[in-house]
Design an enzyme around this catalytic site. Structure first.
Site, PDB file in Angstrom:
ATOM      1  N   CYS A  71       1.109  -1.484   0.338  1.00 46.85           N
ATOM      2  CA  CYS A  71       0.028  -0.177   0.114  1.00 46.85           C
ATOM      3  C   CYS A  71       0.675   1.518  -0.089  1.00 46.85           C
ATOM      4  CB  CYS A  71      -0.921   0.375   1.463  1.00 46.85           C
ATOM      5  SG  CYS A  71      -1.552   1.272   1.490  1.00 46.85           S
ATOM      6  N   CYS A 181      -0.755   4.131  -6.174  1.00 47.30           N
ATOM      7  CA  CYS A 181      -1.858   3.329  -5.835  1.00 47.30           C
ATOM      8  C   CYS A 181      -2.168   1.989  -5.986  1.00 47.30           C
ATOM      9  CB  CYS A 181      -3.190   4.485  -5.154  1.00 47.30           C
ATOM     10  SG  CYS A 181      -4.565   3.314  -4.389  1.00 47.30           S
TER      11      CYS A 181
END
Ligand code: DGL
Length: 258
Positions: A71, A181
């Site tokens: 992440c 992302c």
């Protein structure tokens, strides 16, 4: 055989896990998606830090030998704290602006990420180290992750949001788009579709998953932890409903990404 723990705020880290399984199939993996708390990208740094540490501790408690922070938002916010508190190797994804900036060209490079990532000093410092950071335009994309977390991936399901984030660059020469992302990797075809319709230039997509999987390989070897034979296993965990998310995890693991 001890597994490698992989976590993300939700579904996005599965895009890294696919790459890890492809490149390091002998290893076993335990995935943790913090779907109950996703998205992280619009939360405060303190909240993201606490949630990310919690994910790392959960995986530690499951007995993993190493952790991958899959992440970008958690990396930018919490990687130092995670490394400080954990005694096992930790590897993390980061926006792939380096290969994008190394590509010759005079067009713009759009860096799509969560609102938190674009503001974080770790990312801003990374950008300043690039050859020509003035080509890089940060595009915070609040709302994309919510839609993806709802199980929406269709090519034409993001035009409204993408128009809001990218409409200002319509008709411009875009050399590259960085998917900063891990969730966005699952909507590559929606982003490509939008880019083809609105931009000049190649708008080549970059993400950090393969580079991170290669880094994981190096780190495991350095620590004498790399499995070299057999075929490993993958198991899934979520802070949300297993009934809801496990089928989505499995569907994403087996889907083809262009
Ligand atoms: N997948 C995450 C990332 O790479 C974050 C998404 C979110 O929870 O906002 O940044």
């Amino acid at each position: 055989m001890k597994a490698i723990g992989v976590f993300d705020s939700g579904l996005g880290g599965i895009s890294f896990l696919k790459e890890a399984v492809r490149l390091l199939p002998e290893e076993s993996y335990i995935y943790f998606g913090d779907n109950k708390n996703a998205p992280y990208g619009d939360k405060s740094e303190a909240e993201i830090n606490a949630l990310s540490l919690d994910c790392a501790y959960k995986l530690m408690d499951m007995g993993v030998k190493a952790i991958v922070v899959a992440c970008n938002t958690a990396t930018g916010t919490a990687i130092s704290d995670i490394r400080e508190h954990l005694s096992i190797p930790v590897v993390s994804v980061e926006p792939a602006i380096k290969p994008a900036c190394e590509r010759p060209g005079d067009g713009k490079i759009l860096m799509l990420a969560t609102s938190a990532t674009t503001k974080l000093s770790r990312y801003q410092a990374l950008k300043q180290r690039m050859i020509d950071s003035s080509r890089v335009i940060d595009v915070p994309c609040s709302g994309l992750v919510d839609r993806i977390e709802n199980g929406i991936f269709a090519d034409d399901a993001f035009d409204d949001l993408l128009d809001g984030f990218l409409g200002a660059y319509s008709g411009e020469k875009i050399d590259a788009i960085v998917l900063g992302c891990t969730h966005y990797v699952f909507i590559k075809s929606a982003i490509t579709r939008y880019a083809k319709a609105h931009f000049e230039g190649e708008a080549k997509l970059y993400d950090g998953n393969e580079g991170t999987a290669r880094q994981l390989d190096r780190v495991l070897r350095e620590h004498g932890m790399r499995e070299s034979t057999g075929v490993g296993s993958v198991c899934f965990n979520t802070s949300g409903s297993m009934e809801k998310y496990e089928p989505i995890f499995r569907m994403l693991m087996s889907c083809e990404l262009e």
